[in-house]
Design a protein around this motif. Structure first.
Motif, PDB file in Angstrom:
ATOM      1  N   TYR A 192     -14.828  48.998  36.938  1.00 15.95           N
ATOM      2  CA  TYR A 192     -13.412  48.921  36.543  1.00 15.95           C
ATOM      3  C   TYR A 192     -13.223  47.866  35.438  1.00 15.95           C
ATOM      4  CZ  TYR A 192      -8.397  47.878  36.939  1.00 15.95           C
ATOM      5  OH  TYR A 192      -7.069  47.655  36.679  1.00 15.95           O
ATOM      6  N   GLU A 244      -6.126  34.902  42.780  1.00 14.88           N
ATOM      7  CA  GLU A 244      -4.705  35.083  43.053  1.00 14.88           C
ATOM      8  C   GLU A 244      -4.369  35.393  44.513  1.00 14.88           C
ATOM      9  OE1 GLU A 244      -6.261  36.189  40.398  1.00 14.88           O
ATOM     10  OE2 GLU A 244      -5.232  34.999  38.877  1.00 14.88           O
ATOM     11  N   LEU A 280      -0.986  38.897  41.407  1.00 14.78           N
ATOM     12  CA  LEU A 280      -2.260  39.552  41.691  1.00 14.78           C
ATOM     13  C   LEU A 280      -2.379  40.873  40.926  1.00 14.78           C
ATOM     14  CD1 LEU A 280      -4.884  39.764  43.309  1.00 14.78           C
ATOM     15  CD2 LEU A 280      -3.571  40.837  45.146  1.00 14.78           C
ATOM     16  N   LYS A 333      -3.369  40.153  37.500  1.00  9.34           N
ATOM     17  CA  LYS A 333      -4.790  39.845  37.378  1.00  9.34           C
ATOM     18  C   LYS A 333      -5.644  41.118  37.358  1.00  9.34           C
ATOM     19  CE  LYS A 333      -8.834  37.748  38.106  1.00  9.34           C
ATOM     20  NZ  LYS A 333      -8.864  36.345  38.487  1.00  9.34           N
ATOM     21  N   LEU A 334      -5.341  42.013  38.267  1.00  8.59           N
ATOM     22  CA  LEU A 334      -6.137  43.241  38.358  1.00  8.59           C
ATOM     23  C   LEU A 334      -5.978  44.072  37.084  1.00  8.59           C
ATOM     24  CD1 LEU A 334      -5.411  44.209  42.076  1.00  8.59           C
ATOM     25  CD2 LEU A 334      -7.558  43.328  41.125  1.00  8.59           C
ATOM     26  N   MET A 335      -4.774  44.112  36.576  1.00  6.30           N
ATOM     27  CA  MET A 335      -4.528  44.835  35.340  1.00  6.30           C
ATOM     28  C   MET A 335      -5.329  44.208  34.200  1.00  6.30           C
ATOM     29  SD  MET A 335      -2.709  47.485  34.999  1.00  6.30           S
ATOM     30  CE  MET A 335      -1.096  47.805  35.667  1.00  6.30           C
ATOM     31  N   TYR A 360      -7.962  42.215  34.352  1.00  3.77           N
ATOM     32  CA  TYR A 360      -9.411  42.342  34.523  1.00  3.77           C
ATOM     33  C   TYR A 360      -9.893  43.699  34.021  1.00  3.77           C
ATOM     34  CZ  TYR A 360     -13.899  42.825  36.963  1.00  3.77           C
ATOM     35  OH  TYR A 360     -15.214  43.042  37.268  1.00  3.77           O
ATOM     36  N   GLY A 361      -9.034  44.694  34.154  1.00  2.24           N
ATOM     37  CA  GLY A 361      -9.451  46.053  33.766  1.00  2.24           C
ATOM     38  C   GLY A 361      -9.117  46.401  32.329  1.00  2.24           C
ATOM     39  N   ARG A 363      -9.093  44.342  28.609  1.00  2.00           N
ATOM     40  CA  ARG A 363      -9.118  43.125  27.791  1.00  2.00           C
ATOM     41  C   ARG A 363      -8.575  43.344  26.377  1.00  2.00           C
ATOM     42  NH1 ARG A 363     -11.792  38.712  31.010  1.00  2.00           N
ATOM     43  NH2 ARG A 363     -11.104  39.634  32.950  1.00  2.00           N
ATOM     44  N   TYR A 386       2.089  36.159  35.137  1.00  2.00           N
ATOM     45  CA  TYR A 386       0.643  36.169  34.976  1.00  2.00           C
ATOM     46  C   TYR A 386       0.280  36.307  33.503  1.00  2.00           C
ATOM     47  CZ  TYR A 386      -4.247  37.372  35.027  1.00  2.00           C
ATOM     48  OH  TYR A 386      -5.591  37.351  34.774  1.00  2.00           O
ATOM     49  N   HIS A 389      -1.771  34.030  30.547  1.00  2.00           N
ATOM     50  CA  HIS A 389      -3.115  34.506  30.175  1.00  2.00           C
ATOM     51  C   HIS A 389      -3.046  35.267  28.854  1.00  2.00           C
ATOM     52  CE1 HIS A 389      -3.912  33.716  34.425  1.00  2.00           C
ATOM     53  NE2 HIS A 389      -5.191  33.724  34.124  1.00  2.00           N
ATOM     54  N   ARG A 400      -4.310  52.484  33.470  1.00  2.00           N
ATOM     55  CA  ARG A 400      -4.545  51.884  34.782  1.00  2.00           C
ATOM     56  C   ARG A 400      -3.284  51.992  35.621  1.00  2.00           C
ATOM     57  NH1 ARG A 400      -9.961  51.168  34.256  1.00  2.00           N
ATOM     58  NH2 ARG A 400     -10.495  49.687  32.614  1.00  2.00           N
ATOM     59  N   ASP A 457      -5.752  53.080  40.634  1.00  2.00           N
ATOM     60  CA  ASP A 457      -6.930  52.211  40.680  1.00  2.00           C
ATOM     61  C   ASP A 457      -6.917  51.313  41.904  1.00  2.00           C
ATOM     62  OD1 ASP A 457      -8.371  52.709  38.065  1.00  2.00           O
ATOM     63  OD2 ASP A 457      -6.314  52.433  37.380  1.00  2.00           O
TER      64      ASP A 457
END
Lengths: 355, 355
Positions: free
Chosen positions: A185, A345, B178, B181-183, B185-186, B188, B218, B222, B283, B303
């Motif tokens: 992923y 997180e 959270l 973050k997941l978004m 991470y998948g 960049r 978030y 970032h 995603r 996802d």
DNA sequence: CAAAAAAATGTGTTCGAACACGCAAATATT
DNA sequence: AATATTTGCGTGTTCGAACACATTTTTTTG
């Protein structure tokens, strides 16, 4: 609709017998006429009788001795958590006569496991909780316990057969698959991924092999042939080469590395290396919420940790034995704990959680 | 080292009084001479006396009536899980006199909440479990319960103040973080992300606003300014436009959309759309393990789902009330449940899990 | 100072299940 | 037929805490 509590006395009244007779029927103590036995059984079923565990345990004041065979938390801090789970369960269950004796072995020394388990052998316990991390050395003991009918619970490492009362832990294979997914992923480009076993004797650690297999299988079923490459690496500090040196040469040989999956709790060693070399584009996934790992999870050098709920493993392990010994309840022989995905997180909620 | 169980009788013997006197001291029933009271209190503390809950509840056969005010599971299947958690807790606690009466309201109709809560008002319950999803309508009732000292537990939605016995649920804000973050991470690359509220009156749903805020925050911490764009979208089927049409125009206006975060359990609506339009590069992250979502999780259109452990919320909610009413135990006023990250690969362990 | 009232403390029963014990009826043994 | 043994079933006690009730001690009051 009002939920009625059914007592032995209620059954006795309906069956026109005394509570003593009902008791004999329910516990198969014999000494009951066949027709009465059938009548009582039928009524108990009709009324959907469920014994009151409280009253039962109140009267029962036997003491049950349980042996817990686990690695030394001082040597590998991962094992602190199972120990505290065991302690918590003992605290809660001491009222019911549960007493736990710990037998600590060295997680790097298979012979010490044999010694610890040997001691347990001599002492005749009512139940055993064991983390059988050494495959070969464990077999003999599991076999002995099986034939001597001592109920035992395995946790952390699953060695099937030998009829344990139950296994508590994760599905290692599936956790490897999950690591694969998380890696995938986070990286859709062509890439090489490393499965790293750190400071382990993998030949004697089946669960690490299962993790690797799961990871590999994930990628063979996702993405076309040759797009993703997975390589395995066994990293151990030796007199000749430190782990950092071994990683140096790995990165020289393999230029496409985009992610590293560490199969045990030592992801922090790789994280230290990546931070020192200022490598930021490599995804890092590991296991276990130990202090050293958390530091790198918070600095986002480690992307994800898969949590094994180690405290819960110890806790439920003791409870499984207590359910068997004290409460006479049956448990599912395999209790797979969830594969918790932990990131910076959501970490706090897994740390705070009691069990 | 042998752990000794301390009974009232033990205290009585050491203090040279009867068990009745010790009982009066421990329960502050008065009618005890001051010097004796102090002596007994001191000994009880020294021996670290802890009452045997079993024996206590065995003798106590009061019935406690609890009202559970929750949305209709038939209308929104998410609410099936809290209901089954409540039922499970009731089943386990019926021995201790806990009886639960359900008051069901329509999750789309604030007035129905008022009606349901009004009925509870009339009937005088010993405790209340409530999912106060309508902010405005809830306030009056929370206030009334507070002043009439009826112990109540909030779950799912946190409305602070009004001194509930406890709140059980997630930290909505942090779950938004959270999801961010997941978004991230998948993805960049430069991208636009959509926060979608589907079929909700967000002005009256504070927890959805908190989720959105967490997600936005978030990304503001970032990645550099302007790299990631987050837009908010309120999607409701109207007579003029279906949700699909609204999504069509959204994708026309915004060409850089790489991810959608659905703040409630309706991610499956977006997933259906994406599948129909054959959009695979977006995603999708949502909430809750309901049947419709699981289908898309397994097909990898969704996802990640963030799990709110809804069954646990109902279960622990009833237990919180029982701890207060029956066992006289104190609970932490806020019980944040973990933010579980669910993906196809670890789903099964959260489905199977009892609580 | 004695009787009444109040205070302080002890005793006994209850909850539900487990189990030891005891007694009666049925059956076996001499 | 008398006695012993087995079988079938009921009674009573126990676990720890709670609480109603009883009893003793102290204090107050006329």
């Amino acid at each position: 609709m009002t939920k009625q509590i059914v007592r032995i006395k209620d059954i006795a009244e309906r069956a026109n017998v005394s509570t003593g007779t009902v008791d004999r029927v329910l516990h198969n103590r014999g000494r009951v006429a066949e027709d009465v036995r059938q009548r009582v059984t039928k009524i108990a079923e009709e009324l959907n009788y469920e014994p009151n565990l409280l009253a039962r345990t109140l009267v029962n004041n036997k003491v049950y001795h349980i042996a817990a065979i686990i690695p030394d938390p001082k040597a590998d801090s991962y094992w602190q958590a199972p120990k505290s789970g065991i302690d918590k369960a003992e605290e809660e269950l001491k009222r019911y006569g549960i007493r736990v004796t710990h037998f600590i072995y060295d997680s790097l020394d298979a012979a010490s496991f044999t010694r610890a388990a040997g001691k347990v052998e001599e002492l005749a316990f009512d139940g055993i909780l064991v983390a059988p991390i050494f495959y070969r050395e464990s077999l003999a003991f599991l076999n002995k316990w099986k034939s001597s009918k001592v109920p035992f619970v395995q946790f952390n490492t699953h060695i099937p057969a030998y009829e344990p009362l139950m296994y508590i832990g994760q599905d290692s294979y599936q956790s490897g698959v999950l690591a694969g997914k998380l890696m995938h992923y986070g990286c859709r480009e062509k890439a090489t991924f490393v499965v790293a076993h750190i400071e382990e004797d993998i030949q004697n650690s089946t669960h690490l092999i299962h993790k690797e297999q799961g990871f590999v299988d994930y990628f063979s079923s996702h993405g076309q042939e040759g797009f993703y490459t997975v390589i395995q690496k066994d990293l151990k500090a030796t007199a000749q080469h430190t782990i950092a040196q071994q990683l140096d040469s790995l990165f020289e040989e393999e230029t496409q590395i985009k992610g590293i999956f560490v199969t045990n709790s030592k992801a922090n060693i790789v994280a230290t290396y990546l931070q020192k070399r200022q490598i930021t584009h490599v995804r890092l996934i590991g296991y276990d919420l130990i202090e050293k790992n958390l530091h790198f999870l918070n600095s986002e050098t480690i992307d994800f940790l898969i949590n094994q709920n180690p405290k819960g493993q110890g806790y439920w392990g003791i409870y499984g034995l207590a359910d068997h010994l004290v409460f006479k309840k049956k448990n599912n022989p395999i209790k797979y704990l969830p594969l918790d995905i932990i990131t910076k997180e959501n970490l706090q909620y897994y740390i705070e959680a009691d069990i």
